[in-house]
Design a protein around this motif. Structure first.
Motif, short mmCIF file in Angstrom:
data_model
loop_
_atom_site.label_atom_id
_atom_site.label_comp_id
_atom_site.label_asym_id
_atom_site.label_seq_id
_atom_site.Cartn_x
_atom_site.Cartn_y
_atom_site.Cartn_z
N ALA A 1 0.81 -1.21 0.00
CA ALA A 1 0.00 0.00 0.00
C ALA A 1 0.85 1.27 0.00
CB ALA A 1 -0.93 0.00 1.21
N ASN A 2 2.13 1.14 0.30
CA ASN A 2 3.03 2.30 0.32
C ASN A 2 3.71 2.55 -1.02
OD1 ASN A 2 2.37 2.02 3.00
ND2 ASN A 2 4.46 2.13 3.77
N VAL A 3 3.43 1.70 -2.01
CA VAL A 3 4.17 1.74 -3.27
C VAL A 3 3.26 2.15 -4.42
CG1 VAL A 3 5.69 0.48 -4.84
CG2 VAL A 3 5.64 -0.12 -2.40
N ALA B 1 14.81 0.59 0.65
CA ALA B 1 13.39 0.94 0.63
C ALA B 1 12.77 0.87 2.02
CB ALA B 1 12.64 0.02 -0.33
N ALA B 2 13.22 -0.09 2.82
CA ALA B 2 12.66 -0.26 4.16
C ALA B 2 13.20 0.77 5.14
CB ALA B 2 12.96 -1.67 4.67
N GLU C 1 11.41 7.79 1.73
CA GLU C 1 10.88 7.62 0.39
C GLU C 1 12.02 7.33 -0.57
OE1 GLU C 1 8.86 11.24 -0.56
OE2 GLU C 1 10.68 12.47 -0.46
N CYS C 2 11.69 6.62 -1.63
CA CYS C 2 12.70 6.34 -2.65
C CYS C 2 12.03 6.02 -3.97
CB CYS C 2 13.63 5.20 -2.22
SG CYS C 2 12.86 3.56 -2.22
N LEU C 3 12.83 6.08 -5.03
CA LEU C 3 12.40 5.71 -6.37
C LEU C 3 13.14 4.44 -6.78
CD1 LEU C 3 12.70 9.22 -8.04
CD2 LEU C 3 10.56 8.05 -7.52
N ILE C 4 12.45 3.57 -7.52
CA ILE C 4 13.08 2.35 -8.03
C ILE C 4 12.68 2.17 -9.49
CG2 ILE C 4 13.32 -0.15 -7.79
CD1 ILE C 4 12.33 0.21 -4.85
N ALA C 5 13.68 2.09 -10.36
CA ALA C 5 13.45 1.82 -11.78
C ALA C 5 13.89 0.38 -12.06
CB ALA C 5 14.24 2.80 -12.65
N ALA D 1 6.83 6.42 3.06
CA ALA D 1 6.89 5.88 4.42
C ALA D 1 5.56 5.31 4.89
CB ALA D 1 7.37 6.97 5.38
N ASP D 2 4.47 5.83 4.37
CA ASP D 2 3.15 5.30 4.73
C ASP D 2 2.24 5.40 3.52
OD1 ASP D 2 1.74 7.95 4.79
OD2 ASP D 2 3.16 8.29 6.42
N SER D 3 1.05 4.87 3.65
CA SER D 3 0.15 4.77 2.51
C SER D 3 -0.52 6.09 2.15
CB SER D 3 -0.92 3.71 2.78
OG SER D 3 -1.66 4.05 3.95
N SER D 4 -0.40 7.11 3.00
CA SER D 4 -1.10 8.36 2.75
C SER D 4 -0.61 9.08 1.49
CB SER D 4 -0.96 9.30 3.96
OG SER D 4 0.39 9.64 4.19
N ALA D 5 0.65 8.85 1.11
CA ALA D 5 1.20 9.53 -0.07
C ALA D 5 1.02 8.72 -1.34
CB ALA D 5 2.69 9.81 0.14
N GLN D 6 0.55 7.50 -1.23
CA GLN D 6 0.51 6.60 -2.39
C GLN D 6 -0.39 7.13 -3.50
OE1 GLN D 6 -1.87 4.50 -3.82
NE2 GLN D 6 -0.55 3.09 -4.98
#
Length: 394
Positions: A90-92, A229-230, A234-238, A260-265
């Motif tokens: 949910a955070n991704v 990531a853990a 926050e981070c980006l992954i390509a 860090a949490d699902s609120s920004a997803q």
């Protein structure tokens, strides 16, 4: 209108390909192009990919669009493959892209949209397309030390010192595994130190993971990405599917934004969909569909993993053979780094003049910075390369 255009620099690898094709010598060796080749010189279609394509041909009844971010099932499957539950799904936020390059481009554009003044820290050296895209976008690049020309390993002290100059709002580009172009990787303890610096500076990491499964194993190669990531807010992954699924021409990749949490997803997901719409509207689906089928079918996945492991072990075998042959011919262990590197590439650590000498005198083709594609070798050409390296005085 177009008379104002300027000739763009020629792609060095494409130019190298043409030179190789024009070379009449029978014993020439191509170590330039960054694709996996088997012992016969073929880049094969993997068994699981063929099987999935046959199933798809039988069952697919529409070629309608999937969605701006691609099929959600592809995002789910790839997030699990790369992150393995290290962060809550949910955070991704995730969006399919045209290859790993598309994911890199979208990531940079997302950063530029969020932080127009962001500096991007890039390893010296890095994949040339990183630099090309950043230059095209007009983003400020800051090189950080990475490759030690003496040891042919990582200049870790220099790396840490340079990353400590990053600040909140900057982006730090990292290679998740199988560093391109050097083949030299950070170990677990070194990754812990990098994470510590990221947390201290507040800089945001971006991980380019294009070779998962080509280094130490499918899970092992994802360990650093999962750890980062853990640990960070926050981070980006390509991520790319070109190499580990062998679907180079299908242009299959995924960009992930981990928070860090699902609120920004939701905001991140909407931003990824928006960028896709601006750049190419809907992403390609064929390769993504095949990857989804393989990862979600136990039998196909097991066969894919077995073949991927064969590919990995083949490259390790070539590394060991080349390092041993060079030790035999040179009477020293100065080429032992080749056996320690991981992935498709190693950087020999010699001059462009020596690289040209290898080409002119011995028909050995590699990029001018001495990056060589280990997968371009086979058991018969390893001794040819080793002799050429010694004869050239490297």
């Amino acid at each position: 209108m177009f008379e104002t255009l300027k000739q763009q620099p020629a792609d060095k690898i494409l130019a190298l390909i043409q030179m190789y094709r024009d070379d009449p010598r029978d014993n020439k060796v191509d170590l330039g192009v960054g694709v996996y080749k088997d012992a016969t010189g073929l880049t094969p279609v993997m068994r699981a990919v063929k099987a999935a394509e046959m199933q798809l041909w039988e069952t697919q009844n529409s070629k309608a669009y999937t969605g701006l971010a691609g099929d959600p099932a592809f995002g789910d499957a790839m997030v699990d493959l790369v992150l393995g539950g290290s962060v809550p799904r949910a955070n991704v936020a995730a969006a399919a892209t045209p290859g790993g390059t598309g994911a890199v481009r979208q990531a940079f554009e997302l950063v530029q949209m969020a932080r127009p003044d962001a500096r991007v820290f890039v390893s010296n050296p890095t994949w040339p397309n990183h630099l090309s895209i950043l230059a095209y976008l007009g983003m400020e690049m800051v090189p950080y030390r990475y490759f030690d020309e003496e040891t042919r390993g990582v200049d870790f002290d220099g790396l840490i010192a340079d990353l400590k100059t990053a600040k909140k709002g900057d982006l730090v580009l990292l290679h998740g595994c199988c560093h391109n172009p050097t083949g030299a990787n950070l170990n677990g303890a070194e990754w812990d130190e990098v994470i510590k610096v990221l947390l201290e500076t507040g800089a945001t990491p971006m991980i380019d993971i294009a070779y998962q499964g080509f280094g130490d194993g499918l899970q092992e190669d994802a360990a650093a990405t999962r750890k980062v990531a853990a640990a960070v807010p926050e981070c980006l992954i390509a991520a790319s599917c070109s190499k580990n699924f062998g679907i180079y021409r299908e242009r299959t990749g995924l960009l992930m934004v981990v928070s860090a949490d699902s609120s920004a997803q939701a905001l991140n997901q909407g931003s990824l969909a928006y960028l896709n719409r601006q750049n190419f509207s809907f992403p390609p689906d064929h390769g993504a569909r095949l990857v989804t089928m393989i990862l979600n079918d136990a039998e196909l996945r097991a066969d894919w993993q077995a073949e991927l492991e064969d590919v990995r072990l083949s490259m390790l075998g070539l590394r060991s053979q080349l390092a041993a042959e060079l030790q035999r011919l040179s009477g020293s262990d100065r080429f032992g780094f080749i056996g320690q590197h991981r992935g498709m590439f190693s950087r020999l650590g010699t001059t462009p003049q020596m690289v040209e000498k290898l080409r002119a005198d011995h028909g050995i083709y590699m990029v001018g910075d001495s990056r060589m594609n280990i997968a371009g070798l086979n058991a018969q050409t390893v001794p040819i390369l080793a002799k050429a390296i010694i004869d050239a005085g490297i």
